[in-house]
Each structure stands twice: as C-alpha cells, then as structure tokens.
Design an enzyme around this catalytic site. Structure first.
Site, short mmCIF file in Angstrom:
data_model
loop_
_atom_site.label_atom_id
_atom_site.label_comp_id
_atom_site.label_asym_id
_atom_site.label_seq_id
_atom_site.Cartn_x
_atom_site.Cartn_y
_atom_site.Cartn_z
N ASN A 238 -0.94 -0.79 0.32
CA ASN A 238 -0.05 0.21 0.51
C ASN A 238 -0.19 1.03 1.83
O ASN A 238 -1.47 1.19 2.51
CB ASN A 238 -0.65 1.36 -0.74
CG ASN A 238 -0.91 0.58 -1.94
OD1 ASN A 238 0.01 -0.04 -2.28
ND2 ASN A 238 -2.30 0.76 -2.30
N GLY B 133 -7.74 -8.45 -5.53
CA GLY B 133 -8.63 -7.95 -4.52
C GLY B 133 -8.28 -6.68 -3.87
O GLY B 133 -9.18 -5.97 -3.95
N ALA B 134 -7.27 -6.52 -3.46
CA ALA B 134 -6.95 -5.46 -2.73
C ALA B 134 -5.39 -5.28 -2.65
O ALA B 134 -4.78 -6.06 -2.94
CB ALA B 134 -7.68 -5.22 -1.48
N MET B 135 -4.90 -4.01 -2.29
CA MET B 135 -3.41 -3.88 -2.05
C MET B 135 -3.10 -3.01 -0.78
O MET B 135 -3.75 -1.93 -0.46
CB MET B 135 -2.93 -3.02 -3.11
CG MET B 135 -1.46 -2.60 -3.12
SD MET B 135 -0.58 -4.41 -2.88
CE MET B 135 0.80 -3.59 -1.92
N HIS C 66 -7.43 -8.40 6.02
CA HIS C 66 -6.04 -9.07 5.45
C HIS C 66 -5.22 -7.83 5.13
O HIS C 66 -3.91 -7.77 5.78
CB HIS C 66 -6.55 -9.79 4.35
CG HIS C 66 -5.28 -10.34 3.54
ND1 HIS C 66 -4.65 -11.60 3.75
CD2 HIS C 66 -4.23 -9.93 2.64
CE1 HIS C 66 -3.75 -11.79 2.91
NE2 HIS C 66 -3.36 -10.65 2.19
N GLU C 67 -5.79 -6.82 4.60
CA GLU C 67 -4.94 -5.60 4.15
C GLU C 67 -4.52 -4.74 5.47
O GLU C 67 -3.35 -4.39 5.39
CB GLU C 67 -5.61 -4.74 2.92
CG GLU C 67 -6.15 -5.42 1.65
CD GLU C 67 -5.24 -6.26 1.15
OE1 GLU C 67 -3.98 -6.11 1.25
OE2 GLU C 67 -5.52 -7.28 0.41
N HIS D 231 -1.72 -6.54 7.09
CA HIS D 231 -0.30 -6.27 6.57
C HIS D 231 0.11 -5.02 7.12
O HIS D 231 1.49 -4.95 6.84
CB HIS D 231 -0.61 -6.07 4.88
CG HIS D 231 -0.57 -7.27 4.04
ND1 HIS D 231 0.39 -8.32 4.49
CD2 HIS D 231 -1.27 -7.78 2.89
CE1 HIS D 231 0.18 -9.24 3.33
NE2 HIS D 231 -0.94 -8.95 2.37
N GLU E 213 2.42 -13.12 3.02
CA GLU E 213 1.48 -13.34 2.75
C GLU E 213 0.62 -14.72 3.41
O GLU E 213 -0.38 -14.70 3.86
CB GLU E 213 1.42 -13.72 1.19
CG GLU E 213 1.48 -12.25 0.24
CD GLU E 213 0.50 -11.46 0.50
OE1 GLU E 213 -0.47 -11.69 1.26
OE2 GLU E 213 0.80 -10.08 0.00
N GLU F 129 2.86 -3.22 -6.13
CA GLU F 129 3.34 -4.69 -5.89
C GLU F 129 2.95 -5.58 -7.33
O GLU F 129 2.11 -5.61 -7.83
CB GLU F 129 2.69 -5.26 -4.60
CG GLU F 129 3.13 -6.51 -4.39
CD GLU F 129 2.75 -7.21 -3.03
OE1 GLU F 129 1.72 -6.60 -2.53
OE2 GLU F 129 3.40 -8.33 -2.78
N1 B3K Z 1 -0.34 -7.95 -1.48
C1 B3K Z 1 -1.32 -7.95 -2.47
C2 B3K Z 1 -1.07 -8.61 -3.85
C3 B3K Z 1 -0.31 -8.04 -4.71
C4 B3K Z 1 -0.23 -8.92 -6.05
C5 B3K Z 1 0.62 -8.48 -6.92
N2 B3K Z 1 0.65 -9.35 -8.26
C6 B3K Z 1 -2.59 -8.22 -1.99
C7 B3K Z 1 -2.56 -8.89 -0.80
O1 B3K Z 1 -2.10 -10.14 -0.77
O2 B3K Z 1 -3.02 -8.55 0.43
ZN ZN Z 2 -1.75 -10.15 1.34
#
Ligand code: B3K
Ligand code: ZN
Length: 888
Positions: A288, A284-286, A320-321, A324, A343, A144
């Site tokens: 996926n 912080g984190a992603m 948070h992750e 998502h 977000e 991302e």
């Molecule tokens: N979605 C990712 C953030 C990605 C940032 C890319 N530049 C983490 C988050 O908001 O959970």
């Molecule tokens: Zn997020």
C-alpha cells in the site's frame, strides 16, 4: 457529504450487512473482455468512524465521464457483503439506486457529479482478513485484489486511479495511532474525547493500494536521505513488546531504498514511509502506498527468535514491497490479468537486490530450487496458466508461483538477452513512458524493445503459453568443433494443446574433462523447434555446461555420463553449474531407482558417484560454507515427482521417498567421519563471526545426513547442538533433526522449546512446523494431536500454515499410502473455507496433482477433491481450484 466538514459520528443504528452468500458457479472473467471504466474518479474522500465491532464509512467520490470509454447512464460501484445506509448525489439524498447482486448501481447523467455513500462494517466479524478487519485489538486493511469493496462501494479495479483524502476518527485509548496512505495533514481531539487524523496521498492510486491502520503501536524510526537530498521519515510500527526486534527490517528498508536508486535509478516519492506489522495476515506483506502492511513474520527478527533464513526473508520481503513503489504503485496494472507486470518484475528486482546483498550464486540456487519445487509442478498440473492468464473466476487464486516466480524468470531472460545496460535503458523508458498509468504486460515488453533496441516478437509467447519447455541436448564432435543440437518442446497444458517454439536463451561453456580446461561462456538462443550450434572445442572428452546460472526456466533433458557430471560438480567455474551438476546426478539416480529402471550395479555406481561428488565438496577448502551447504541439498521430492512423471510414467511418492532417504543414509554412512568433522568445525564458529552463517548452514545439513545413517549418534549431537545454541538457526536445526527421530531427547527438547517461547507466536509457529514437517513415522498422529493443542487456531493464517500447510508439504505424511494425509488436508479445506476462503484454496493444488501420481494414490487424491466438491456451498476461491483440479 464533505468528510472534512462532517467529522462527527453519524447517528442511528441501521443493520449492518454481513457476508453475502457464496455463488456455486461463479462467472468466468476473461482478459479479452477488458473495457475501460465509463467514469473517471479524480478524487475520493473517505471518513472512518472506527470501532472494532462496528466501523462507519462515508465515501465521497467526484466522478466525471471517461472520454476514453463508452458513455454509461449509470455508475456501477462494486460492493461485497455491504449495503448502503444512505446515498447522495450532488448533495441531495436519493433513493434512485439499486443493488445488482453485491454492486450498487446509481443512475447518473453524463456530466461531473459528486456521489456520497454511507455504510457500516463489522471488522471483528471479518475472518476472511480482506477489507477492514481486527487483529490483536488493532484495525487494519488488506485490499488487493478486491478487498476495498468490502469497505465501501467503489469502482474496485486497478485502472481507476484517484487521489484519496481520508479522515480517521476513534477512541484514543483503543487506537492511539492512526495511519493511512500519504502524509498526515491535520489532527485533533473532539469535545467528546475521540481523536482524529486526516491523511492525504498526493499520488493517484487504485483502490487496492488503499490502507489504514489504527491501534496501539510504537515505531522504530530512522530517516533516509534520498539521492536528491530529500529526507524521508521511515517507521516500522509494531506492538511495544516487539520493538526490540525491528532493527533488521528498518535497515533492510534503507538498503532497499539505496539499491533502487543505484541500480534502477528509482527514488522514493513521499516524505514518509510506514511499515506496520500485524499478526493476522493472509500472505507476506502488502505494498500500500506509503503504508505497507506486513505479516509480523517478515518484520520481526533477532538471533534468539529468527533463523538466518528468516533474516533473509525479512530483507527480501521488505525490499519487494519497497520496490513495488515504482513497479506496481507509480505504474500499476490495467487489469488483474496483467498481475505479472508488477509481480514478476518486482520479484526479479528483489532477487537481484538479494543477490547483491548476499552473493549471486547462493541466491540463484535458492531461487531456482523454489521455482522447481513450486512452479514446475504448477506448470505440469491442472492449474497451469500462462504468466499472463486469459481467464479466472477468483483472482486471488492467481497469486501463484507462475505469475510471481516464472514471471520474474521471463523478465530475467529479457535481461540476459539484451545485457544489463540495455535492459536498464528499457526499464528507464518503461518508468518514464508509463509513470502514473495502469499499464499492461504488452506495454512493458514494448518499452524494453524500444529502450533496449531488441525485437521481442517471438519472445511474447512466454507471456501467452503455459508449461515448462523441455530442451533435449545432443552433442557431436566435428573436427575441432562441437556441434550441439537442441530441440525444444512445450508440453500441452489445459486449454493449450499445441505450443509454438519460444526463444530460449542458454549460457553454455564447453570444458574438456581430459585436459581439465574450462571453456569460455557464450550465450546461445534456441528459437526454433530444433537448432544446431557450433562451438569451439578446447580438448578431448568435451563436457557441456548448459543453462549456466539458469538463464532459461526450462528442463534440460540429456543423458550425460556420471563422470562428466562429477567433473562439472567438482570443477565448473560457475558455482551455479556445479550445484546443477550435482542435482542432475542425484535426480537421474533417484528417479532411476524409484522407477525400478536401475540394476543393482547401476544403483551402486550411481550412489558411488554422488558420494564422490559430496566428498569433494566437503573437502574443497576453497569453497565457502554457504556454497558448500547448497551442494549438500538433495533435490526436493516434489521436483522428483515432476521428473519421474513424464510421458506415461507416473510419480510414485513412496518409492521416491524411500530412494531419497536411502541415498541420504548411504551418504551419511560413507562420509560419517567427514560429516562429523564438519559438524565439529562449524560448531566452533561463533555467532558474530562473518563466516558464522555458512557454518550454521552446513552444521545442520551435516547433522541431517548423519541422522539418516546413524540416528543414535545424530540424536546425541543434535541434543548437544540444541543445548549449546546461542541462536535460533542452531536451535531450530537441532530440533528439526530430533523431530524425525525416536529418541527421548525429541520430547524433552520440544517441550523446552515450547516453554521458552510460549509467548512468542512466531516461534510457536516454528514449533508446530517442525513437528508437521518431520520424518517421524508417527507424523500423521502428531499433526492430529497438534490440531487439538490449545495454541492451535484456524483463525490465524500463520498458525494454520505452520501446522497444516507444512504437513501438506511433507511428502512422507501427505502421501502416506493409506490416504490419511489426503483426507486430513481435505478436512482442513472444508473446515477453513467458511472462515478464510483465500487460505483454504491454497491447500487445493497439493491434492490437484493427482494425475501425475501413481493410480492408487491418484484415486485417493481425486476422491478427496470430489468429497470437497460434493460438500457444496464452497467459496468462489475453493470452488474454482477444486473444479479446475478435477477437470484439467
Ligand atoms: N501484492 C501483494 C499480494 C496481494 C495478494 C492478494 N491476494 C503482496 C506482494 O506481492 O507484494
Ligand atoms: Zn509483490
């Protein structure tokens, strides 16, 4: 080429392309230009032949014309710094393709096809940390927003959803663990000794949610049983030496999974949930799908190495992750302008979760503090943008406090307007209606309207207008009622000179100071530019408590007498309102002093009122320490700049700093006995006592106030706190205070801390940060020296942030009158931009605020921005931020 049947490493050694040159005037992408992609990509097969120096990637895409889009005679696949080594269409090798800039364009008739591309990448040379890169001997990805195109050619946009099947193959000694999205469906060992694993993710997803990890990892595992009885294997993967610090992350994941079922009715949808911690990560984190990649900072925690705040941050980011998975993955964004759809909503969800875990008022105060310190300045500066932006050059620059935190506030307002139950009906409808889609903010608003039964026509302006509304309050007693007249004004922002009124939901209560009675809370909605509300009156000397629990992200402007604010600070039945009253008292006092508007008598009276308010919160036995701590925090200097810079008046960072330190010292002197008693009481509370967290919080806050008045005494207490500490919260708190003092204990404890934790990078980061954030008069020289320290590197984003980002957030150092602080930050931007443009661009907003600052500093700040611009050859990220900061 079918990856499942061609598992051997391709032969040959063509050149692998490196990063493409950076354009100096990158194009502007506009929301209004959205068009669906001409092709659907129902399935994607990838094969990775993994190596740190070189990885081969083969991609096979099934494509077919998109009936919802205009037909196209070509297939355009995005790339970034890669070149195709081979292309086949429907199984036949072809040369009939061309590169258009970074993109690969293949002529294709309007029918289903299978397109395969082979390319190669160099993970170890990838310092941007976007795409596939190496971290600590392992391979991992960050896609991302537009990192997938650095791995292979693809329609790298969030509205192209595909089912992925992925083969990973590599050396088992270098990469014993092979992870990807979804479920592992097969694995094996080749004759040549390499091993492989095949992964399948049944949920169609956009490319930005793709992830793989290969490395030497161990897992902390614990299954979670969903409400429908399915067992989910949950793993937190780390390097072996970190395993003992993973319990909190794993438990946080379980709590998040349960909470999302209970509060939003959302259940997890795969049999496996993997979290991997990596030490080189841009943020912080992603999230996926099924394979979250985390910065180690938001995974590893134990009391010896992490503070209470770190524990909270781990829990919040894990949540948070996880959230998502529904708000982001099951329903994703149509285009990046809709980023706040996932977000803003997910931040709201994690905030509500943390409120439930840790207490509503304290969490709300923290979130509002962040909003004011990070988002209000954005809204008031050259980079202001609506939560749904209209244009960008580089989307990475729009992962902002506006999109995230104001986005959450906007959705929270919807929830306040319709109430929790109807809001849940709205979100249920949203999840039901748009599951599996790439949706828009408009889809979300419509679902809330339909599900909750509310008209949000005017409310939509919160999505399109930037700027923090100012709400002015006048009050008049009429018989046994109070008439509250409210005006709203949304300031002009770049590109948006004129604004329309927006609905502003405000929880209010009218108390009587004379009677000490507290009125009932009521929700009013200010929808017009000016509106009057009649409220019942309980007694004489009415005091209005307004925007209780911060129902609207606005600035309230009113001239309340300090007796009224002291009354609210001590008596209000909404703990959030108590802290607000104290903030309001301190803000008007400090801005009054800094702008030279107060007489000596006014200064003394203001100081006495604040000291009184502090005294009563220190003495209030009914108050928990966690809340007492919130009441002891003065407004941040960045927020004070925002308030001071109104109309023609500019912020004077030097005067604000002096006024704020002066107030701390006055409080510390006047309440020396009370603060020492509090410090002593809190020091007696044991680590595992349920009251321990609150005690640790007030302990260091008391120490900081004592330090402002009596540095020698504070140094003795801090050194003793450091020596007695059995946890990082106390140790870091003591060191924080010592760092600001000229005392032999400073160097002694800093050295002890470094020696004790020299093999723990996250704690070494703290060591850098404490010094970069310090109040010491030599802070600039300290930061210069630290940049030369053998532990410092520009290649690791955590380390860069720990030193330079911390310094940029230290008003004393950054705004030094000489301009040295500005020069240092500009030098960091120039040095970092070629290495990691995303991180470099994050430093620009601090300099970009020059227009709100007094003229001498403003010209120094602007001069540094011009110097960066003149250097040329900037990344798209930094170019966009610097040019907007100079224009806006
Ligand atoms: N979605 C990712 C953030 C990605 C940032 C890319 N530049 C983490 C988050 O908001 O959970
Ligand atoms: Zn997020």
């Amino acid at each position: 080429m079918d990856i499942a049947t061609t598992p051997t490493n391709p032969q040959g050694n063509p050149e692998i392309a490196d990063a493409a040159p950076t354009p100096q005037d990158p194009p502007v992408i506009r929301r209004e230009d959205y068009k669906p992609f001409p092709w659907l990509v129902p399935s994607t097969k990838l094969a990775f032949f993994l190596g740190l120096e070189e990885t081969r990637v083969s991609a096979t895409l099934k494509v077919e014309p998109n009936p919802a889009a205009e037909a196209a005679a070509t297939l355009r696949l995005n790339g970034d710094g890669i070149t195709p080594l081979a292309v086949t269409v429907d199984g036949e090798d072809t040369d009939a393709w061309e590169m258009d800039g970074p993109d690969l364009v293949i002529p294709l008739s309007a029918a289903p096809h299978e397109v395969s591309i082979l390319n190669g990448i160099k993970p170890s040379a990838n310092t941007q940390l976007m795409g596939l890169y190496a971290s600590n001997g392992m391979l991992c990805t960050q896609c991302e927003s537009e990192g997938f195109r650095r791995i292979t050619f693809f329609p790298d946009r969030p509205d192209v959803l595909s089912v992925y099947q992925v083969l990973m193959e590599g050396d088992p000694s270098a990469f014993p663990i092979l992870l990807c999205n979804g479920n592992k469906v097969a694995e094996g060992v080749r004759e040549n000794g390499t091993h492989w694993a095949e992964w399948h993710d049944p949920w169609p997803k956009p490319s930005y949610l793709f992830a793989l990890v290969a490395g030497d990892l161990v897992a902390n595992s614990k299954p979670f049983t969903t409400r429908s009885g399915r067992e989910v294997e949950c793993n937190v993967w780390v390097r072996a030496e970190d395993l003992e610090r993973t319990d909190h992350a794993l438990e946080s994941l379980h709590r998040s999974m349960k909470w999302d079922e209970d509060v939003f009715g959302r259940e997890y949808d795969l049999d496996l949930y993997n979290i991997v911690a990596v030490s080189d990560f841009n943020m912080g984190a992603m999230e996926n799908k099924g394979l979250n990649v985390f910065n180690t900072k938001y995974v590893l925690a134990d009391p010896d190495t992490a503070t209470d705040a770190d524990f909270d941050a781990v829990e919040g980011v894990i949540a948070h992750e996880y959230f998502h998975n529904w708000s982001g993955n099951r329903i994703t964004c149509r285009d990046w302008f809709q980023l706040s759809l996932k977000e803003g909503f997910t931040v709201l969800r994690d905030q509500l979760f943390s409120q439930d875990m840790r207490g509503e008022a304290v969490k709300r105060i923290e979130d509002v503090r962040i909003l004011r310190a990070a988002q209000f300045p954005e809204d008031g500066g050259p980079l202001a943008h609506p939560i749904r932006p209209d244009s960008y050059r580089e989307i990475s620059n729009f992962y902002t406090a506006t999109v995230y935190n104001k986005g959450a506030e906007v959705i929270r307002m919807m929830r306040s307007i319709v109430g929790e139950k109807r809001f849940r009906a709205g979100t249920d409808l949203y999840f039901y209606r748009h599951d599996g889609e790439a949706a828009t903010c408009e889809d979300f608003i419509t679902a809330i309207e339909d599900g909750a039964g509310v008209d949000l026509t005017q409310f939509r302006r919160w999505y399109s207008q930037a700027g923090t509304p100012r709400v002015t309050v006048r009050q008049a007693v009429e018989g046994d009622s109070l008439v509250l007249t409210l005006n709203q004004h949304v300031p002009a922002t770049p590109g948006q000179p004129d604004k329309l009124p927006m609905p502003v939901p405000l929880r209010v209560a009218v108390h009587s100071r004379a009677n000490g009675t507290l009125g009932d809370e009521k929700l009013i909605i200010l929808a017009d530019a000016e509106q009057a509300f009649t409220l019942p009156l309980d007694g004489p000397d009415p005091v209005v408590s307004i925007n209780r629990s911060f129902t609207a992200p606005v600035v309230i402007e009113r001239a309340l007498q300090s007796e009224d604010l002291v009354f609210l600070a001590a008596q209000d039945n909404d703990p959030f309102a108590r802290s607000e009253a104290l903030q309001e008292l301190a803000v008007s006092h400090l801005v009054g002093i800094a702008s030279g508007e107060f007489s000596a008598a006014e200064q003394a009276a203001g100081e006495a009122a604040i000291i009184d308010a502090f005294r009563s919160s220190l003495a209030d036995a009914a108050l928990e320490d966690a809340m007492r701590g919130e009441l002891m925090v003065l407004p941040s200097e960045t927020y004070l700049f925002e308030v001071m810079a109104s109309g023609a008046r500019k912020a004077d960072p030097g005067a604000i700093h002096t006024a704020r330190e002066g107030l701390k010292s006055a409080i510390g002197a006047a309440l020396a006995d009370e603060l020492q008693a509090l410090h002593a009481r809190a020091s007696a509370v044991m680590l595992d006592d349920p009251a321990g967290r609150g005690a640790r919080k007030v302990k260091t806050l008391a120490l900081a106030l004592i330090a402002a008045a009596d540095p020698a005494r504070a140094a003795t207490l801090a050194a003793a706190q450091y020596d007695a500490a059995d946890n990082m919260t106390d140790r870091q708190g003591a060191l924080m205070v010592l760092c600001g003092l000229d005392h032999p204990a400073r160097a002694e404890k800093l050295a002890a801390f470094h020696e004790r934790y020299s093999d723990n990078p996250l704690v070494v980061d703290k060591w850098f940060t404490l010094q970069a954030l310090s109040l010491h008069s030599d802070v600039i020289q300290h930061v210069r020296d630290l940049a030369e320290h053998p532990d410092f590197t520009m290649k690791n984003p955590n380390r860069v942030r720990s030193l330079h980002m911390a310094f940029a957030g230290n008003p004393k150092g950054f705004h030094a009158a000489s301009g040295e602080g500005y020069r240092m930050v500009a030098d960091v931007i120039l040095a970092l931009d070629p290495i990691n443009p995303q991180t470099a661009a994050r430093f620009v907003p601090a300099l970009g605020r020059w227009r709100r600052i007094e003229p001498v500093r403003a010209s120094l700040m602007k001069g540094e921005l011009e110097r960066i611009m003149a250097a040329g050859n900037l990344s798209r990220d930094t170019f966009e931020q610097v040019s907007r900061s100079l224009e806006g």
